[in-house]
Enzyme design. Structure first.
Site, PDB file in Angstrom:
ATOM      1  N   LYS A 145       0.722  -1.212  -0.077  1.00 18.75           N
ATOM      2  CA  LYS A 145       0.081   0.057   0.039  1.00 18.75           C
ATOM      3  C   LYS A 145       0.733   1.293   0.119  1.00 18.75           C
ATOM      4  CE  LYS A 145      -3.976  -2.185   2.233  1.00 18.75           C
ATOM      5  NZ  LYS A 145      -4.650  -2.072   3.726  1.00 18.75           N
ATOM      6  N   ARG A 202      -1.326 -14.526   4.435  1.00 14.66           N
ATOM      7  CA  ARG A 202      -1.972 -13.614   5.793  1.00 14.66           C
ATOM      8  C   ARG A 202      -1.299 -13.810   6.874  1.00 14.66           C
ATOM      9  NH1 ARG A 202      -6.244 -11.656   3.952  1.00 14.66           N
ATOM     10  NH2 ARG A 202      -7.513 -11.366   6.109  1.00 14.66           N
ATOM     11  N   HIS A 207      -2.150  -5.609   1.728  1.00 19.98           N
ATOM     12  CA  HIS A 207      -3.514  -6.081   1.445  1.00 19.98           C
ATOM     13  C   HIS A 207      -3.159  -7.492   0.929  1.00 19.98           C
ATOM     14  CE1 HIS A 207      -7.410  -7.308  -0.080  1.00 19.98           C
ATOM     15  NE2 HIS A 207      -6.869  -7.633  -1.027  1.00 19.98           N
TER      16      HIS A 207
END
Length: 141
Positions: A11, A87, A117
């Site tokens: 990001k 994750r 993300h």
């Protein structure tokens, strides 16, 4: 375990901190291969489309503004159990709750500016990859 593909965004906050290489190294050292990558400035329409599932939520406008505030790196990662592994590497959405040594614990400032993300399911990964990459842009390594 099956080889999977997952989608990742580094990001604007992490790009601005110049930690693209450090984050990418985490992916590769964990066994994930980068099979597609590009740096780009998201338009408002691209960000709104990508995050359309959140359009009715109160934070949507701020999310779109943040994601268009600077360039991002969009990537396709491939490897054994890639979705869950990515994750795990990212850590909790809120960096204050992220385990030490995770990407968000090490590089994120807040729940909004949380560095990365990653897809949360196979269906999301397929949708998110297709949103940013043509099939011909994703390689096999």
């Amino acid at each position: 375990m099956a080889v999977q593909r997952t989608f990742s965004i580094i990001k604007p906050d992490a790009v601005a901190k110049n930690v693209i290489g450090k984050i990418t190294t985490r992916f590769e050292e964990a066994g994930l291969k980068i099979v597609a990558s590009k740096i780009k400035q998201l338009s408002k329409a691209e960000a709104e489309g990508f995050y359309a599932e959140h359009s009715a939520r109160g934070f949507f406008g701020d999310l779109v503004a943040f994601m268009t505030s600077g360039p991002v790196v969009v990537q396709v990662l491939e490897g054994e159990n890639a979705i869950a592994l990515n994750r795990e590497l990212m850590g909790a959405t809120n960096p204050k709750e992220a385990a030490p040594g995770t990407i968000r614990a090490d590089f994120a400032e807040s729940i909004d500016a949380n560095a990365v993300h990653g897809s949360d399911s196979e269906a999301a990964a397929a949708r998110e990859i297709a949103y940013f990459f043509a099939a011909t842009e994703v390689t096999t390594r």
